[in-house]
Design an enzyme around this catalytic site. Structure first.
Site, PDB file in Angstrom:
ATOM      1  N   GLU A  91     -30.381 -27.880  21.242  1.00  0.00           N
ATOM      2  CA  GLU A  91     -30.019 -28.559  20.008  1.00  0.00           C
ATOM      3  C   GLU A  91     -28.526 -28.858  19.937  1.00  0.00           C
ATOM      4  OE1 GLU A  91     -33.520 -27.225  17.030  1.00  0.00           O
ATOM      5  OE2 GLU A  91     -31.858 -25.835  17.148  1.00  0.00           O
ATOM      6  N   CYS A 104     -21.430 -29.881  17.204  1.00  0.00           N
ATOM      7  CA  CYS A 104     -21.694 -28.521  17.679  1.00  0.00           C
ATOM      8  C   CYS A 104     -22.625 -28.620  18.893  1.00  0.00           C
ATOM      9  CB  CYS A 104     -22.329 -27.724  16.538  1.00  0.00           C
ATOM     10  SG  CYS A 104     -22.708 -26.030  16.991  1.00  0.00           S
ATOM     11  N   CYS A 111     -30.071 -17.789  25.574  1.00  0.00           N
ATOM     12  CA  CYS A 111     -28.861 -16.987  25.800  1.00  0.00           C
ATOM     13  C   CYS A 111     -29.310 -15.601  26.224  1.00  0.00           C
ATOM     14  CB  CYS A 111     -28.015 -16.900  24.528  1.00  0.00           C
ATOM     15  SG  CYS A 111     -26.449 -16.013  24.800  1.00  0.00           S
ATOM     16  N   CYS A 115     -27.475 -10.911  21.001  1.00  0.00           N
ATOM     17  CA  CYS A 115     -26.857 -10.446  19.760  1.00  0.00           C
ATOM     18  C   CYS A 115     -27.973 -10.270  18.727  1.00  0.00           C
ATOM     19  CB  CYS A 115     -25.801 -11.432  19.272  1.00  0.00           C
ATOM     20  SG  CYS A 115     -24.453 -11.571  20.466  1.00  0.00           S
ATOM     21  N   CYS A 118     -29.017 -13.158  16.071  1.00  0.00           N
ATOM     22  CA  CYS A 118     -28.965 -14.557  16.510  1.00  0.00           C
ATOM     23  C   CYS A 118     -30.321 -15.032  17.011  1.00  0.00           C
ATOM     24  CB  CYS A 118     -27.915 -14.703  17.610  1.00  0.00           C
ATOM     25  SG  CYS A 118     -27.900 -16.330  18.379  1.00  0.00           S
ATOM     26  N   GLY A 164     -26.397 -20.744  23.343  1.00  0.00           N
ATOM     27  CA  GLY A 164     -25.842 -20.225  24.589  1.00  0.00           C
ATOM     28  C   GLY A 164     -24.436 -19.679  24.489  1.00  0.00           C
ATOM     29  N   GLU A 165     -24.045 -18.975  25.535  1.00  0.00           N
ATOM     30  CA  GLU A 165     -22.694 -18.416  25.623  1.00  0.00           C
ATOM     31  C   GLU A 165     -21.917 -19.284  26.610  1.00  0.00           C
ATOM     32  OE1 GLU A 165     -20.472 -16.126  24.384  1.00  0.00           O
ATOM     33  OE2 GLU A 165     -19.245 -16.940  25.994  1.00  0.00           O
ATOM     34  N   SER A 196     -16.420 -21.123  21.612  1.00  0.00           N
ATOM     35  CA  SER A 196     -16.725 -19.877  20.905  1.00  0.00           C
ATOM     36  C   SER A 196     -17.363 -18.904  21.880  1.00  0.00           C
ATOM     37  CB  SER A 196     -17.683 -20.175  19.750  1.00  0.00           C
ATOM     38  OG  SER A 196     -18.115 -18.977  19.142  1.00  0.00           O
ATOM     39  N   SER A 218     -16.353 -14.262  18.584  1.00  0.00           N
ATOM     40  CA  SER A 218     -17.351 -13.728  17.655  1.00  0.00           C
ATOM     41  C   SER A 218     -17.170 -12.228  17.549  1.00  0.00           C
ATOM     42  CB  SER A 218     -18.754 -14.068  18.169  1.00  0.00           C
ATOM     43  OG  SER A 218     -18.931 -15.457  18.139  1.00  0.00           O
ATOM     44  N   LEU A 219     -16.525 -11.795  16.487  1.00  0.00           N
ATOM     45  CA  LEU A 219     -16.139 -10.385  16.374  1.00  0.00           C
ATOM     46  C   LEU A 219     -17.259  -9.558  15.723  1.00  0.00           C
ATOM     47  CD1 LEU A 219     -13.748  -8.636  17.090  1.00  0.00           C
ATOM     48  CD2 LEU A 219     -12.717  -9.213  14.891  1.00  0.00           C
ATOM     49  N   HIS A 220     -17.574  -9.846  14.489  1.00  0.00           N
ATOM     50  CA  HIS A 220     -18.745  -9.304  13.774  1.00  0.00           C
ATOM     51  C   HIS A 220     -18.733  -7.813  13.467  1.00  0.00           C
ATOM     52  CE1 HIS A 220     -20.114 -13.279  14.474  1.00  0.00           C
ATOM     53  NE2 HIS A 220     -20.608 -13.097  15.670  1.00  0.00           N
ATOM     54  N   ASN A 295     -27.269 -16.576   8.426  1.00  0.00           N
ATOM     55  CA  ASN A 295     -28.370 -17.526   8.229  1.00  0.00           C
ATOM     56  C   ASN A 295     -29.663 -16.895   8.724  1.00  0.00           C
ATOM     57  OD1 ASN A 295     -26.934 -19.826   7.175  1.00  0.00           O
ATOM     58  ND2 ASN A 295     -25.930 -19.891   9.174  1.00  0.00           N
ATOM     59  N   CYS A 338     -25.548 -22.307  11.679  1.00  0.00           N
ATOM     60  CA  CYS A 338     -25.159 -21.398  12.759  1.00  0.00           C
ATOM     61  C   CYS A 338     -26.223 -20.348  12.981  1.00  0.00           C
ATOM     62  CB  CYS A 338     -23.922 -20.587  12.379  1.00  0.00           C
ATOM     63  SG  CYS A 338     -22.524 -21.528  12.025  1.00  0.00           S
TER      64      CYS A 338
END
Ligand code: SAH
Ligand code: SF4
Length: 369
Positions: A91, A104, A111, A115, A118, A164-165, A196, A218-220, A295, A338
């Site tokens: 996408e 985006c 991936c 995570c 996600c 994906g990463e 990112s 991406s800290l989180h 989300n 996201c």
């Protein structure tokens, strides 16, 4: 099989032209036709010698991944689904705003990094996208927006925040980034292209050398204990190493800052103490924070932090001296926000079985194996 010219950045195309006995400046001309005018028909490239056009017709093609669907949200967000073969689809989301148009872009089918919050990670991993499949998203959307033909809705910013990463697909990513920056292709400035990453430290160093575009991390979570669970790659590259890598990155990107992304998960990572711990963690890194309200997607096991909590968390960071924004959720009605990008992934990592077992268990998603 014809050679797909979307796989080449300027240097790659010049090298291929040299192999064909053609001059490098011809490569620049062809690059402009392909990426600036969105042309895929060599016969239409009128200022190019007929002999070269015939050579290209015989040996090459401009082949982006075909469009499977194109959906417009009520708020103007537009989500594209591209077929990358063997039952996989990725996408791409176009987000128009008053002063910019952000695309985006996806970098992998699925991936592998799992995570916890996600949807892409939940689906498993199939493969890396090729350079042509990454830059092809820009090429296709540009055409769909009519920009290649001089339309007014244009892509002014690109974020590698789709599926994906990106830094796990480094070798295919870098030529695509170079095309985004190339004046003969998309001509975006270095600060308008953002990669990112969940924090693959050695690849952050390589990116700084190869193509120091803007970096979002991406800290989180403010502690290794929590981040190990939410972003499992943290077990390999813990926070101290990640912060050091951020500082090193900025040596190559002077006057820049790192954008820390932080998904707000109700009662998981959104307390006042978490905000204070974050301020301490990032004290030596020029940065800003971007808070992302979680989300949801089916069976995620997480809830979005209440709006009031997000505001208070943001204020604590701001009072601590860190510029903090909260991301507006866009494209909700077409699942384009996201972390909701699911595409279609044939999992080859055989993780789905483990995942579904885990989901069926009595514990929350935080209990990672
Ligand atoms: N793999 C890269 C880039 C893709 S994800 C990375 O992890 O950085 C882009 C951003 O969306 C990341 O910050 C990611 O953590 C965040 N994200 C993932 N799932 C989400 C969800 N369900 N809600 C909100 N943000 C999410
Ligand atoms: Fe992969 Fe990023 Fe999703 Fe983590 S958040 S699973 S790294 S796409």
């Amino acid at each position: 099989m014809p050679v797909n010219l979307l796989d080449f950045d300027a240097e790659g195309l010049s090298a291929w032209f040299a192999q064909q006995g053609e001059k490098p400046f011809r490569a620049r001309q062809v690059l402009r036709w392909i990426h600036q005018r969105g042309e895929d028909d060599f016969t239409a490239m009128t200022d190019i010698a007929k002999s070269l056009r015939e050579k290209l017709l015989a040996a090459a093609a401009v082949s982006p991944a075909p469009t499977l669907s194109d959906k417009l949200s009520d708020d103007g967000t537009r989500k594209f689904l591209f077929d990358v073969g063997n039952g996989n689809a990725v996408e791409t989301v176009f987000i128009p705003e008053d002063d910019r148009g952000t695309l985006c872009v996806s970098s992998q089918a699925g991936c592998a990094l799992e995570c916890a919050f996600c949807s892409t990670g939940r689906q498993g991993f199939n493969r890396n996208l090729s350079t042509a499949e990454i830059i092809g998203q820009l090429w296709q959307v540009n055409r769909a927006l009519g920009s290649a033909a001089g339309g007014e809705r244009t892509i002014s910013n690109v974020v590698l925040m789709g599926m994906g990463e990106p830094l796990a697909n480094f070798d295919n990513l870098v030529p695509a980034l170079r095309l985004m920056l190339d004046d003969n292709a998309y001509g975006l400035s270095r600060r308008r292209v953002t990669v990112s990453t969940s924090g693959i430290v050695p690849a952050m160093d390589r990116l700084a050398e190869a193509c120091p575009v803007a970096l979002a991390v991406s800290l989180h979570a403010p502690t290794d204990g929590l981040r190990d669970k939410l972003v499992p790659i943290n077990r390999k590259y813990p926070l101290a190493e990640l912060m050091a890598a951020c500082r090193r990155y900025l040596v190559h990107a002077p006057r820049d800052f790192i954008t820390f992304e932080y998904v707000m998960l109700d009662s998981v990572n959104d307390s006042d103490a978490d905000a204070r711990a974050l301020l301490h963690l990032v004290r030596d890194v020029p940065c800003k924070f971007n808070l992302i309200p979680f989300n949801p997607f089916p069976a995620s096991g997480f809830r979005r932090s209440p709006a009031e909590r997000v505001r208070r968390f943001a204020n604590l960071l701001i009072e601590g001296g860190v510029v903090t924004t909260t991301r507006k959720t866009r494209g909700d009605d077409i699942d384009a926000a996201c972390g909701q990008l699911a595409g279609k992934v044939q999992d080859r990592s055989r993780r789905t079985v483990v995942m579904s077992r885990r989901l069926a268990g009595p514990h929350t998603r935080l209990e990672m194996q």
